[in-house]
Design an enzyme around this catalytic site. Structure first.
Site, PDB file in Angstrom:
ATOM      1  N   HIS A  19       0.817  -1.215   0.000  1.00 55.33           N
ATOM      2  CA  HIS A  19       0.000   0.000   0.000  1.00 55.33           C
ATOM      3  C   HIS A  19       0.854   1.270   0.000  1.00 55.33           C
ATOM      4  CE1 HIS A  19      -4.180   0.891  -0.074  1.00 55.33           C
ATOM      5  NE2 HIS A  19      -4.384   1.171   1.191  1.00 55.33           N
ATOM      6  N   TYR A  64      -3.162   9.055   6.857  1.00 57.68           N
ATOM      7  CA  TYR A  64      -3.468   7.667   6.532  1.00 57.68           C
ATOM      8  C   TYR A  64      -4.179   7.653   5.182  1.00 57.68           C
ATOM      9  CZ  TYR A  64      -1.780   6.246  11.054  1.00 57.68           C
ATOM     10  OH  TYR A  64      -0.981   6.043  12.126  1.00 57.68           O
ATOM     11  N   ASN A  66      -6.870   6.525   3.718  1.00 54.50           N
ATOM     12  CA  ASN A  66      -8.270   6.830   3.451  1.00 54.50           C
ATOM     13  C   ASN A  66      -8.634   8.297   3.643  1.00 54.50           C
ATOM     14  OD1 ASN A  66      -8.279   4.097   3.075  1.00 54.50           O
ATOM     15  ND2 ASN A  66      -9.765   3.650   4.672  1.00 54.50           N
TER      16      ASN A  66
END
Length: 187
Positions: A19, A64, A66
């Site tokens: 990610h 982060y 999101n």
């Protein structure tokens, strides 16, 4: 002025994960192009750089994945950067490991960080560079997969794709999106 954003999650526990290839790509650019230390701005780390003779900003949102859009929106508004001058770099498990894909607009393809950027900026016409991380095995937990590290036999291809992604981001600044789509999407 150009704004290049690398998406990822802050913290050592996320370093080297699938990610975080956006963060890793920006780290390569920072190492070679940054003109000074990071500034804590826009809920992230902001670096100034000169790429192909153009002033460029390199942004690592620390919200982060999101919540990445909050950081990008704040930087965009502060510097009054037009959407075509923003490049978002992120992972994509729908692409084979190591594959790069530039796009000028479109959906997030399920990438939560890119989805947040699109939603907060109010447009899907945001250039993006997706870096293929390979698909999880059938039945495998997707969040666990993307937050996991590359297998030893994948690491070389992952490292190579991060280097090529950094080079392609420089090409985007110098030669534009169409050039990058023709040059890197086919490889």
């Amino acid at each position: 002025m150009k704004l290049i954003v690398g998406l990822g999650n802050p913290g050592k526990q996320y370093t080297g994960t699938r990610h975080n290839v956006g963060f890793a790509t920006l780290a390569k650019l920072i190492a070679t192009r940054s003109s000074g230390p990071a500034k804590a701005k826009f809920q992230g780390e902001l670096y100034e750089a000169t790429i192909a003779g153009q002033r460029s900003l390199l942004l690592l949102p620390l919200t982060y994945m999101n919540g990445s859009g909050a950081s990008v929106l704040a930087a965009r508004d502060f510097y009054k950067i037009e959407h075509p001058d923003i490049l978002v770099i992120c992972d994509d498990f729908a692409l084979p490991l190591g594959k790069l894909r530039f796009r000028g607009k479109g959906s997030s393809g399920g990438q939560k960080g890119l989805d947040d950027v699109i939603r907060r900026l109010g447009s899907d016409e945001i250039p993006r560079l997706r870096i293929g991380i390979g698909a999880p095995a059938p039945g495998r937990d997707v969040p666990g997969y993307v937050l996991g590290r590359f297998a030893p036999d994948e690491q070389s291809a992952a490292d190579e794709s991060i280097v090529r992604a950094a080079e392609s981001a420089e090409a985007w600044v110098e030669k534009g999106l169409s050039y990058c789509m023709n040059q890197y999407n086919a490889a």
